[in-house]
Motif scaffolding. Structure first.
Motif, PDB file in Angstrom:
ATOM      1  N   GLN A   1       2.236  -2.065  11.749  1.00 18.44           N
ATOM      2  CA  GLN A   1       2.706  -1.033  10.832  1.00 18.44           C
ATOM      3  C   GLN A   1       1.539  -0.439  10.073  1.00 18.44           C
ATOM      4  O   GLN A   1       0.557  -1.117   9.794  1.00 18.44           O
ATOM      5  CB  GLN A   1       3.694  -1.624   9.820  1.00 18.44           C
ATOM      6  N   VAL A   2       1.663   0.829   9.773  1.00 17.64           N
ATOM      7  CA  VAL A   2       0.684   1.544   8.950  1.00 17.64           C
ATOM      8  C   VAL A   2       1.439   2.155   7.780  1.00 17.64           C
ATOM      9  O   VAL A   2       2.478   2.800   7.974  1.00 17.64           O
ATOM     10  CB  VAL A   2      -0.021   2.646   9.762  1.00 17.64           C
ATOM     11  N   GLN A   3       0.930   1.939   6.601  1.00 14.72           N
ATOM     12  CA  GLN A   3       1.494   2.562   5.409  1.00 14.72           C
ATOM     13  C   GLN A   3       0.580   3.713   4.979  1.00 14.72           C
ATOM     14  O   GLN A   3      -0.639   3.549   4.919  1.00 14.72           O
ATOM     15  CB  GLN A   3       1.629   1.551   4.271  1.00 14.72           C
ATOM     16  N   LEU A   4       1.196   4.846   4.669  1.00 13.75           N
ATOM     17  CA  LEU A   4       0.457   6.048   4.288  1.00 13.75           C
ATOM     18  C   LEU A   4       0.971   6.547   2.947  1.00 13.75           C
ATOM     19  O   LEU A   4       2.179   6.700   2.769  1.00 13.75           O
ATOM     20  CB  LEU A   4       0.634   7.131   5.350  1.00 13.75           C
ATOM     21  N   VAL A   5       0.046   6.802   2.032  1.00  9.18           N
ATOM     22  CA  VAL A   5       0.418   7.279   0.703  1.00  9.18           C
ATOM     23  C   VAL A   5      -0.403   8.520   0.375  1.00  9.18           C
ATOM     24  O   VAL A   5      -1.634   8.447   0.274  1.00  9.18           O
ATOM     25  CB  VAL A   5       0.204   6.201  -0.366  1.00  9.18           C
ATOM     26  N   SER A  25      -3.106   1.966   4.967  1.00  8.57           N
ATOM     27  CA  SER A  25      -3.267   0.507   4.944  1.00  8.57           C
ATOM     28  C   SER A  25      -2.446  -0.081   6.079  1.00  8.57           C
ATOM     29  O   SER A  25      -1.564   0.568   6.636  1.00  8.57           O
ATOM     30  CB  SER A  25      -2.818  -0.071   3.599  1.00  8.57           C
ATOM     31  N   GLY A  26      -2.757  -1.337   6.400  1.00 10.10           N
ATOM     32  CA  GLY A  26      -2.060  -1.986   7.507  1.00 10.10           C
ATOM     33  C   GLY A  26      -2.987  -2.142   8.689  1.00 10.10           C
ATOM     34  O   GLY A  26      -4.037  -2.757   8.565  1.00 10.10           O
ATOM     35  N   ARG A  27      -2.663  -1.542   9.792  1.00  3.06           N
ATOM     36  CA  ARG A  27      -3.465  -1.676  11.007  1.00  3.06           C
ATOM     37  C   ARG A  27      -4.758  -0.872  10.874  1.00  3.06           C
ATOM     38  O   ARG A  27      -4.849   0.040  10.051  1.00  3.06           O
ATOM     39  CB  ARG A  27      -2.647  -1.219  12.207  1.00  3.06           C
ATOM     40  N   PRO A  28      -5.780  -1.191  11.666  1.00  2.00           N
ATOM     41  CA  PRO A  28      -7.081  -0.523  11.536  1.00  2.00           C
ATOM     42  C   PRO A  28      -6.972   0.996  11.597  1.00  2.00           C
ATOM     43  O   PRO A  28      -6.396   1.566  12.529  1.00  2.00           O
ATOM     44  CB  PRO A  28      -7.870  -1.084  12.716  1.00  2.00           C
ATOM     45  N   PHE A  29      -7.557   1.631  10.593  1.00  2.00           N
ATOM     46  CA  PHE A  29      -7.468   3.076  10.435  1.00  2.00           C
ATOM     47  C   PHE A  29      -8.040   3.808  11.635  1.00  2.00           C
ATOM     48  O   PHE A  29      -7.506   4.845  12.065  1.00  2.00           O
ATOM     49  CB  PHE A  29      -8.203   3.452   9.144  1.00  2.00           C
ATOM     50  N   TYR A  94       3.772  18.353   1.762  1.00  2.86           N
ATOM     51  CA  TYR A  94       2.746  18.037   2.755  1.00  2.86           C
ATOM     52  C   TYR A  94       2.762  16.537   3.029  1.00  2.86           C
ATOM     53  O   TYR A  94       2.684  15.726   2.091  1.00  2.86           O
ATOM     54  CB  TYR A  94       1.375  18.465   2.255  1.00  2.86           C
ATOM     55  N   SER A  95       2.825  16.199   4.313  1.00  2.15           N
ATOM     56  CA  SER A  95       2.866  14.798   4.724  1.00  2.15           C
ATOM     57  C   SER A  95       1.732  14.508   5.686  1.00  2.15           C
ATOM     58  O   SER A  95       1.422  15.333   6.547  1.00  2.15           O
ATOM     59  CB  SER A  95       4.190  14.475   5.409  1.00  2.15           C
ATOM     60  N   CYS A  96       1.146  13.328   5.554  1.00  2.00           N
ATOM     61  CA  CYS A  96       0.162  12.900   6.545  1.00  2.00           C
ATOM     62  C   CYS A  96       0.837  11.974   7.549  1.00  2.00           C
ATOM     63  O   CYS A  96       1.907  11.400   7.261  1.00  2.00           O
ATOM     64  CB  CYS A  96      -1.032  12.220   5.897  1.00  2.00           C
ATOM     65  N   ALA A  97       0.227  11.865   8.708  1.00  2.00           N
ATOM     66  CA  ALA A  97       0.793  11.064   9.785  1.00  2.00           C
ATOM     67  C   ALA A  97      -0.325  10.424  10.593  1.00  2.00           C
ATOM     68  O   ALA A  97      -1.417  11.002  10.711  1.00  2.00           O
ATOM     69  CB  ALA A  97       1.673  11.929  10.679  1.00  2.00           C
ATOM     70  N   ALA A  98      -0.043   9.275  11.167  1.00  2.00           N
ATOM     71  CA  ALA A  98      -0.999   8.537  12.006  1.00  2.00           C
ATOM     72  C   ALA A  98      -0.437   8.392  13.410  1.00  2.00           C
ATOM     73  O   ALA A  98       0.746   8.039  13.576  1.00  2.00           O
ATOM     74  CB  ALA A  98      -1.269   7.168  11.400  1.00  2.00           C
ATOM     75  N   GLY A  99      -1.285   8.672  14.410  1.00  6.65           N
ATOM     76  CA  GLY A  99      -0.817   8.557  15.786  1.00  6.65           C
ATOM     77  C   GLY A  99      -1.864   9.024  16.752  1.00  6.65           C
ATOM     78  O   GLY A  99      -3.039   8.641  16.638  1.00  6.65           O
ATOM     79  N   SER A 100      -1.460   9.873  17.709  1.00  5.28           N
ATOM     80  CA  SER A 100      -2.358  10.412  18.721  1.00  5.28           C
ATOM     81  C   SER A 100      -2.723  11.851  18.377  1.00  5.28           C
ATOM     82  O   SER A 100      -1.895  12.585  17.833  1.00  5.28           O
ATOM     83  CB  SER A 100      -1.695  10.366  20.094  1.00  5.28           C
ATOM     84  N   TYR A 101      -3.939  12.221  18.731  1.00  6.97           N
ATOM     85  CA  TYR A 101      -4.455  13.552  18.403  1.00  6.97           C
ATOM     86  C   TYR A 101      -3.580  14.650  19.017  1.00  6.97           C
ATOM     87  O   TYR A 101      -3.207  14.605  20.185  1.00  6.97           O
ATOM     88  CB  TYR A 101      -5.873  13.659  18.948  1.00  6.97           C
ATOM     89  N   ASP A 109       3.229   8.244  14.966  1.00  4.44           N
ATOM     90  CA  ASP A 109       4.118   7.095  14.847  1.00  4.44           C
ATOM     91  C   ASP A 109       4.454   6.743  13.399  1.00  4.44           C
ATOM     92  O   ASP A 109       5.499   6.145  13.143  1.00  4.44           O
ATOM     93  CB  ASP A 109       3.464   5.868  15.503  1.00  4.44           C
ATOM     94  N   TYR A 110       3.561   7.053  12.496  1.00  6.65           N
ATOM     95  CA  TYR A 110       3.730   6.653  11.097  1.00  6.65           C
ATOM     96  C   TYR A 110       3.578   7.878  10.199  1.00  6.65           C
ATOM     97  O   TYR A 110       2.706   8.717  10.431  1.00  6.65           O
ATOM     98  CB  TYR A 110       2.698   5.582  10.717  1.00  6.65           C
ATOM     99  N   TRP A 111       4.415   7.908   9.160  1.00  9.13           N
ATOM    100  CA  TRP A 111       4.449   9.065   8.266  1.00  9.13           C
ATOM    101  C   TRP A 111       4.449   8.609   6.812  1.00  9.13           C
ATOM    102  O   TRP A 111       5.046   7.593   6.457  1.00  9.13           O
ATOM    103  CB  TRP A 111       5.728   9.881   8.517  1.00  9.13           C
ATOM    104  N   GLY A 112       3.786   9.408   5.976  1.00  4.93           N
ATOM    105  CA  GLY A 112       3.871   9.193   4.548  1.00  4.93           C
ATOM    106  C   GLY A 112       5.092   9.871   3.962  1.00  4.93           C
ATOM    107  O   GLY A 112       5.820  10.569   4.676  1.00  4.93           O
ATOM    108  N   GLN A 113       5.305   9.676   2.663  1.00  3.45           N
ATOM    109  CA  GLN A 113       6.468  10.236   1.985  1.00  3.45           C
ATOM    110  C   GLN A 113       6.281  11.701   1.628  1.00  3.45           C
ATOM    111  O   GLN A 113       7.261  12.414   1.407  1.00  3.45           O
ATOM    112  CB  GLN A 113       6.763   9.439   0.718  1.00  3.45           C
ATOM    113  N   GLY A 114       5.042  12.132   1.540  1.00  2.00           N
ATOM    114  CA  GLY A 114       4.775  13.533   1.242  1.00  2.00           C
ATOM    115  C   GLY A 114       4.402  13.785  -0.207  1.00  2.00           C
ATOM    116  O   GLY A 114       4.738  12.994  -1.097  1.00  2.00           O
ATOM    117  N   THR A 115       3.714  14.898  -0.425  1.00  2.00           N
ATOM    118  CA  THR A 115       3.339  15.342  -1.762  1.00  2.00           C
ATOM    119  C   THR A 115       3.624  16.837  -1.867  1.00  2.00           C
ATOM    120  O   THR A 115       3.344  17.594  -0.936  1.00  2.00           O
ATOM    121  CB  THR A 115       1.870  15.004  -2.070  1.00  2.00           C
ATOM    122  N   GLN A 116       4.189  17.241  -2.991  1.00  2.00           N
ATOM    123  CA  GLN A 116       4.599  18.629  -3.160  1.00  2.00           C
ATOM    124  C   GLN A 116       3.408  19.494  -3.554  1.00  2.00           C
ATOM    125  O   GLN A 116       2.663  19.171  -4.485  1.00  2.00           O
ATOM    126  CB  GLN A 116       5.675  18.730  -4.243  1.00  2.00           C
TER     127      GLN A 116
END
Length: 121
Positions: A1-5, A25-29, A94-101, A109-116
């Motif tokens: 799991q990857v946590q994104l803030v 945080s979580g798996r290697p960035f 705006y949300s960040c996400a981790a996965g494939s380019y 695969d992983y998404w943050g909650q977002g910031t306005q």
């Protein structure tokens, strides 16, 4: 799991700047490409920018080219979105996400909650 803030959103006047951050945080960035997406009220989520695992490759939506810049600091497990010359139409969560380019949300695969981000005219 990857946590994104995400952080750094807010209210800014048209023509102004903001810098968004996304801490992982979580798996290697460095296992993941990172992306930024945004969603305005009543609209579908749309691609903004992506950056490869090393940071050597980037891609942008046409609507933000020349104004927004994605970067990453692998030592800090953080991806950034520098936003300049902001327009009211940039208003969105705006949300960040981790996965494939790439630009498709399905590649992430992983998404943050977002910031306005709100840009006033």
């Amino acid at each position: 799991q990857v946590q994104l803030v995400e952080s750094g959103g807010g209210l800014v006047q048209a023509g102004g700047s903001l810098r968004l951050s996304c801490a992982a945080s979580g798996r290697p960035f460095t296992k993941y490409a990172m992306g930024w997406f945004r969603q305005a009220p009543g609209n579908e989520r749309e691609f903004v920018a992506t950056i490869s695992r090393s940071g050597g490759l980037t891609e942008y939506a046409d609507s933000v080219k020349g104004r927004l810049t994605i970067s990453r600091d692998n030592a800090k497990n953080t991806v950034y979105l520098q936003m300049t010359s902001l327009k009211p139409e940039d208003t969105a969560v705006y949300s960040c996400a981790a996965g494939s380019y790439g630009s498709s949300s399905g590649r992430y695969d992983y998404w943050g909650q977002g910031t306005q981000v709100t840009v006033s005219s």
